[in-house]
Design an enzyme around this catalytic site. Structure first.
Site, PDB file in Angstrom:
ATOM      1  N   ARG A 134       0.719  -1.094   0.105  1.00 56.15           N
ATOM      2  CA  ARG A 134      -0.042   0.003  -0.069  1.00 56.15           C
ATOM      3  C   ARG A 134       0.801   1.295  -0.062  1.00 56.15           C
ATOM      4  O   ARG A 134       0.659   2.308  -0.679  1.00 56.15           O
ATOM      5  CB  ARG A 134      -0.965  -0.197   1.210  1.00 56.15           C
ATOM      6  N   LYS A 175       2.206  24.905  -3.087  1.00 57.01           N
ATOM      7  CA  LYS A 175       0.922  24.463  -2.681  1.00 57.01           C
ATOM      8  C   LYS A 175       1.256  22.829  -2.662  1.00 57.01           C
ATOM      9  O   LYS A 175       0.454  22.304  -3.636  1.00 57.01           O
ATOM     10  CB  LYS A 175      -0.171  25.104  -3.266  1.00 57.01           C
ATOM     11  N   LYS A 197       4.828  39.105  -2.206  1.00 56.59           N
ATOM     12  CA  LYS A 197       3.238  38.920  -2.958  1.00 56.59           C
ATOM     13  C   LYS A 197       2.359  39.898  -2.419  1.00 56.59           C
ATOM     14  O   LYS A 197       2.882  40.930  -1.719  1.00 56.59           O
ATOM     15  CB  LYS A 197       2.941  37.374  -2.326  1.00 56.59           C
ATOM     16  N   GLU A 222       4.928  40.218  -6.995  1.00 60.94           N
ATOM     17  CA  GLU A 222       3.579  39.797  -7.479  1.00 60.94           C
ATOM     18  C   GLU A 222       2.536  41.201  -7.707  1.00 60.94           C
ATOM     19  O   GLU A 222       2.901  41.799  -6.848  1.00 60.94           O
ATOM     20  CB  GLU A 222       2.880  38.892  -6.716  1.00 60.94           C
ATOM     21  N   ASP A 251      -0.762  38.209 -11.500  1.00 61.77           N
ATOM     22  CA  ASP A 251      -1.708  37.429 -10.754  1.00 61.77           C
ATOM     23  C   ASP A 251      -3.062  37.805 -11.101  1.00 61.77           C
ATOM     24  O   ASP A 251      -3.684  38.955 -11.104  1.00 61.77           O
ATOM     25  CB  ASP A 251      -1.394  37.796  -9.537  1.00 61.77           C
TER      26      ASP A 251
END
Length: 286
Positions: free
Chosen positions: A98, A133, A165, A199, A220
């Site tokens: 597994r 992410k 950002k 960004e 963005d």
């Protein structure tokens, strides 16, 4: 990035989680001297990633297990194709099954989706990249899978590059600081080998950011029209990255706006694991 030492650390933790005191089922049902021969088989077409990771699950469970790869990471495969052959003590083979499948299925799913993104932008010059992410603890594995699919990697961690950002810029605004001067000050603090990316989410931010001396500017959540306009304004003064709600359906149109890089968190955070199976035959001791 994906070293044997890193693979072993991640896989060992997964094995310990799955069988902290051994495999109660295997010990109850399988003779200690039973032998198993198994094949890692594709149930659907895709792109392979994680063959060494799957192999490590067997090796770390029992070093006597023999794993023979029949395909390499980055290879395309068809449904029904045998990707690896495994032989060894039945208890150990089935105990590792597994964990080996979990890693190979997820990594191959990432590689397969990435290949689809790469194919969708073919001929445009745009490169497909991942984001941070990722699944905590599995970043190196998932980013390896992106490369297996033909993509490239963004910064690996917060330590690897400077990327301001929207929230960073919001802090600057709240302090009444000038964006261009803030970028120039940051640039002065950096070593010559460190890239600086900023960004933006509006057209009017592009010129002040470029004036600060960035290497990469991220547009963005821009519309296609604004992406085209943004690329025109930048005019080769920085690498242009597009990000935000990038899907397989939209990535081709985004690439045709002329951006250099397209980043998508979906490559790792929304991927479907590929259907791979382990077909085993258990026999008496040899």
């Amino acid at each position: 990035m994906l070293t044997t030492a890193h693979i072993d650390r991640v896989v060992a933790a997964a094995l310990a989680e799955d069988a902290p005191w051994g495999d109660a089922t295997g010990e109850a049902f399988l003779p200690a001297d039973a032998h198993a021969a198994a094949q890692l088989t594709a149930r659907e077409a895709g792109v392979l990633a994680g063959i060494d990771v799957a192999g490590a699950a067997f090796r770390l469970t029992d070093p006597s297990i023999q794993v023979t790869a029949r395909a390499a990471d980055g290879d395309s495969f068809t449904a029904g194709q045998v990707l690896a052959e495994i032989e060894g003590p039945a208890r150990a083979v089935l105990q590792a099954e597994r964990i080996a499948l979990n890693f190979a299925q997820r990594m191959s799913g990432i590689a397969t989706l990435t290949r689809a993104f790469v194919d969708a932008v073919e001929g445009t010059g745009a490169r497909i990249t991942d984001t941070r992410k990722t699944t905590p603890g599995l970043r190196a594995l998932e980013r390896h899978a992106v490369r297996c699919g033909g993509g490239v990697n963004h910064r690996f961690s917060l330590s690897d590059g400077v990327m301001a950002k929207d929230n960073h810029l919001a802090v600057l605004r709240s302090q009444g600081l000038d964006l261009t001067e803030a970028i120039r000050t940051a640039r002065e603090r950096l070593g010559h080998m460190t890239r600086l990316e900023v960004e933006v989410d509006r057209i009017d931010q592009i010129e002040p950011v470029l004036a600060g001396g960035v290497d990469v500017i991220m547009l963005d959540n821009f519309s296609l029209a604004d992406l085209e306009r943004g690329v025109e304004i930048v005019g080769g003064r920085a690498i242009v990255e597009a990000s935000g709600n990038v899907t397989l359906e939209t990535v081709g149109d985004i690439a045709r706006t002329g951006v250099d890089v397209i980043s998508s968190g979906a490559l790792t955070h929304s991927v479907r694991s590929l259907d791979l199976g382990l077909d085993a035959t258990v026999s008496a001791a040899r």
